[in-house]
Design a protein around this motif. Structure first.
Motif, short mmCIF file in Angstrom:
data_model
loop_
_atom_site.label_atom_id
_atom_site.label_comp_id
_atom_site.label_asym_id
_atom_site.label_seq_id
_atom_site.Cartn_x
_atom_site.Cartn_y
_atom_site.Cartn_z
N SER A 74 0.83 -1.21 0.00
CA SER A 74 0.00 0.00 0.00
C SER A 74 0.86 1.25 0.00
N ASP A 125 0.56 5.56 1.11
CA ASP A 125 -0.18 6.69 1.70
C ASP A 125 0.48 7.95 1.16
N THR A 126 -0.09 8.50 0.10
CA THR A 126 0.55 9.64 -0.56
C THR A 126 0.34 10.94 0.21
N ASP A 127 -0.52 10.93 1.23
CA ASP A 127 -0.65 12.11 2.09
C ASP A 127 0.45 12.12 3.14
N ASP A 128 0.64 10.98 3.82
CA ASP A 128 1.70 10.87 4.82
C ASP A 128 3.05 10.57 4.20
#
Length: 407
Positions: A81, A83-86
């Motif tokens: 996976s 998480d392109t924000d974090d």
């Protein structure tokens, strides 16, 4: 420390990592200030363009011999996976433990895979998409040749008359004759099945007459305008009802970008590639770049890059250059590969070299074959063990590791 994370151990991933290191060092960056990490489930760079050849197990280069000398950290894991924000990537290591990898800039270069069909007997199909799959086919043909005689023992059906299908079909004409006893070599058959009504539909009109002539000379049997209906262990059924006894059926029809592209919230094309801008940044996703078969990039005007080694190498080098430049506050450079050419292997009949997107024929026969062999055995291999040679070859202004770059 800033982190550049590269996902994928193929051509695009390797050259992205090397290009990033080269750019950082060229600009005097302390190695302690930027860490380049490459994540791959395998230990080798598989020379995928050569998997149609015999002995595919040898078509690889140790990643550690390429990445280690220049300080690229390698993580052997499978990505699960993003998480392109974090700005983190989660992966599963070989010990089955979860790994969370932070990044400041990410290059997704996870490659592509053949699209397996949903039809009766699909489990009997072979492909040459990975080293393991190509080795399975090679071993199968060798085992079958030693069995008690049966109808179709030295027949292979190849489905798909594109680049891969043409290369494996023409190569098999010779490989099967080497496996068959002298008194049974007249039983060797290669049957090429294509949904379109012409061979090499994506190759265009330029090389088609030469390719068609070669197939006829080699005795490759064409089944055009039909599809595979059902596959069995020793026969296949085509959509027109023909049953072909065969020892193996090789599926080469259709490629799709890695499923990992679906984990990135960016727009994708019809084969799953992420749309990128001229600098290979994924549109609408800050900090994320794409390269190789996962990138829908434009080249030479409005042409879309192909899912091929020829474009994976420069895409990787440009992505690596730009991802490091982005972190260092340097100007990014637009993707500009060398002019497009195609060199298609035609087995014992040589090869055909074309230039341009209209694929004008430039060279055929043995002359083209010698060039193809040079490409396959030399040009597409990265230097190993020597940091200076490796970094010289990572220059985004050179598509292939030239003698000047590596010598």
């Amino acid at each position: 420390m800033k982190n550049i994370l590269v996902i994928g151990g193929g051509f695009a991933g390797v050259w992205s990592a090397l290009g990033a290191v080269r750019t950082a060092r060229e600009n005097g960056t302390d190695p302690a200030d930027i860490q380049v990490t490459l994540v791959s489930s395998g230990d080798d760079l598989v020379i995928r363009p050569r998997l149609y050849e015999a002995a595919p197990e040898s078509m690889r280069v140790s990643l550690d011999r390429v990445l280690g000398p220049v300080g690229v950290r390698r993580v052997a894991a499978t990505v699960t996976s993003f998480d392109t924000d974090d700005r983190t990537v989660t992966a599963i290591g070989r010990d089955a433990r979860e790994i969370v990898l932070p990044y400041d800039r990410l290059v997704l270069a996870a490659g592509s895979q053949v699209v397996r069909p949903e039809l009766r007997g699909a489990e009997h199909l072979f492909d040459i998409d990975t080293m393991g799959a190509a080795a399975r086919l090679d071993h199968h043909l060798r085992r079958v040749a030693e069995q008690r005689a049966f109808d179709g023992q030295f027949t292979v059906v190849v489905v798909g008359a594109g680049f891969t299908g043409l290369e494996i079909a023409t190569e098999l004409t010779e490989r099967l004759r080497e496996l068959a006893p002298a008194e049974r070599r007249d039983e060797v058959r290669v049957v090429l099945v294509e949904r379109a009504d012409v061979v090499g539909p994506e190759l265009g009109e330029g090389p088609r007459p030469h390719i068609a002539g070669v197939l006829a000379d080699l005795g490759v049997e064409l089944r055009l305008g039909v599809t595979l209906e059902e596959a069995g262990q020793r026969s296949v059924t085509l959509s027109d009802g023909e049953v072909v006894p065969a020892a193996a059926t090789v599926w080469t029809a259709g490629m799709r970008a890695s499923d990992l592209t679906a984990l990135v919230p960016g727009e994708r094309d019809r084969v799953g590639r992420l749309l990128v801008d001229d600098h290979l940044r994924v549109q609408g996703v800050p900090g994320v770049y794409a390269a190789g078969d996962t990138a829908a990039a434009r080249a030479e005007g409005d042409h879309m890059v192909t899912q091929s080694c020829q474009h994976a190498v420069p895409l990787g080098k440009f992505a690596g250059r730009n991802v490091a430049a982005d972190l260092l506050g340097l100007e990014l450079v637009p993707f500009a590969p060398d002019p497009y050419v195609t060199c298609l292997d035609l087995g014992p009949a040589g090869a055909v070299l074309t230039s341009g997107w209209d694929r004008a024929v430039q060279m055929t026969g043995q002359e083209a074959k010698e060039l193809k062999q040079q490409i396959n055995s030399d040009w597409i291999y990265p230097p190993v063990d020597d940091a200076d040679k490796i970094l010289r070859a990572a220059d985004h202004r050179t598509t292939w590791p030239t003698e000047e770059a590596t010598g």
